[in-house]
Scaffold this motif. Structure first.
Motif: not given
Length: 292
Positions: A259-283
């Motif tokens: 059985e193959y299970n996908l790994d969870a994304p790593v290096n989850l980060t965020h940044k705020v722009q335009n005052g109240n926009d949240i940008i999420l990023s991961w590997g």
């Protein structure tokens, strides 16, 4: 006044030139009547396709000044029934195991040849050819008897034929060797093997409930099976020859797919722009098509 026979039943009449002759007349006596067969200046005439039997011919001299000769020269021709001879030196040769060529010598006065296959004592016409050979390709394995007879538009078919007997034996088609596998893309299975003699393609089966289920037919020595479920799998690969058929046996291979299970994304980060926009990023995650 002489004759000769040519082409089986053509009569060629010939004579010497006569004094004062401008032309000649040739007759045949049929049922007591003189029937004209030729009139002209030549010293020879060919009467074609003369029937078997006795034929009485006469030739007269014709002069434009003195008329036709009072006396004739005569000759009697005995024409025998003409039968074509059977072709001689009837042989066969084999190429690629099952491509058979039949050959024979030409027969005098034959215009074509009839080739029969003898099946259970019966002659079955397979070919009529004008040459002295015929080829049959990809013949099934087995015993064969062929007969060839000569044929003439004038004389018909030769009373006798010549026969040849031979056997076509197929080689044993072997399954491919060195069957192996590798897993890629998480659950894609790639099967590989060594090329087999006479192979034009290969059939890949999976054993399901003790029955072979065809999964793939390929022309190369590798096959890809995508998105294979987890569990035990048994595969069988057969060699296929377009000329000799499929191998009786196959090469077997058992594969355990985990059985193959996908790994969870790593290096989850965020940044705020335009005052109240949240940008999420991961590997990136291997084999992932999207993220939630």
């Amino acid at each position: 006044f002489t004759y000769k026979i040519q082409n089986g039943n053509d009569v060629v009449l010939s004579w010497s030139a006569a004094d004062y002759a401008n032309s000649y007349k040739v007759y045949e006596v049929i049922n007591g009547e003189k029937v004209s067969k030729y009139s002209g200046p030549a010293l020879t005439v060919t009467l074609k396709d003369v029937q078997a039997g006795e034929h009485a011919y006469f030739v007269d001299t014709v002069s434009t000044r003195f008329g036709e000769s009072a006396k004739s020269s005569s000759v009697t021709v005995t024409m025998n029934e003409y039968n074509l001879q059977a072709p001689e030196n009837f042989t066969y040769s084999a190429a690629n195991t099952s491509d058979i060529t039949l050959k024979w010598n030409s027969v005098l006065n034959a215009t074509s040849y009839k080739v029969y296959q003898v099946i259970n004592g019966e002659k079955v016409l397979k070919s009529t050819v004008t040459g002295t050979s015929v080829a049959y390709t990809k013949m099934p394995a087995g015993d064969y008897t062929y007969e060839v007879s000569a044929y003439s538009d004038r004389f018909g078919e030769s009373p006798e034929g010549s026969q040849v007997t031979f056997k076509v034996v197929y080689p044993d088609i072997q399954p491919p060797k060195d069957l192996s596998f590798k897993v890629q893309n998480g659950n894609d299975l790639v099967l590989s093997w060594s090329a087999a003699e006479y192979a034009n393609s290969y059939k890949v089966y999976e054993i399901v409930d003790e029955k072979k289920v065809l999964k793939s037919t390929v022309a190369t020595s590798t096959a890809s099976l995508v998105n294979v479920p987890a569990g035990e799998h048994t595969y069988v690969v057969h060699t296929v020859s377009s000329r000799f058929g499929e191998s009786t046996e196959g090469s077997n291979l058992s594969v355990t797919m985990n059985e193959y299970n996908l790994d969870a994304p790593v290096n989850l980060t965020h940044k705020v722009q335009n005052g109240n926009d949240i940008i999420l990023s991961w590997g990136a995650v291997s084999y992932a098509n999207s993220y939630k």
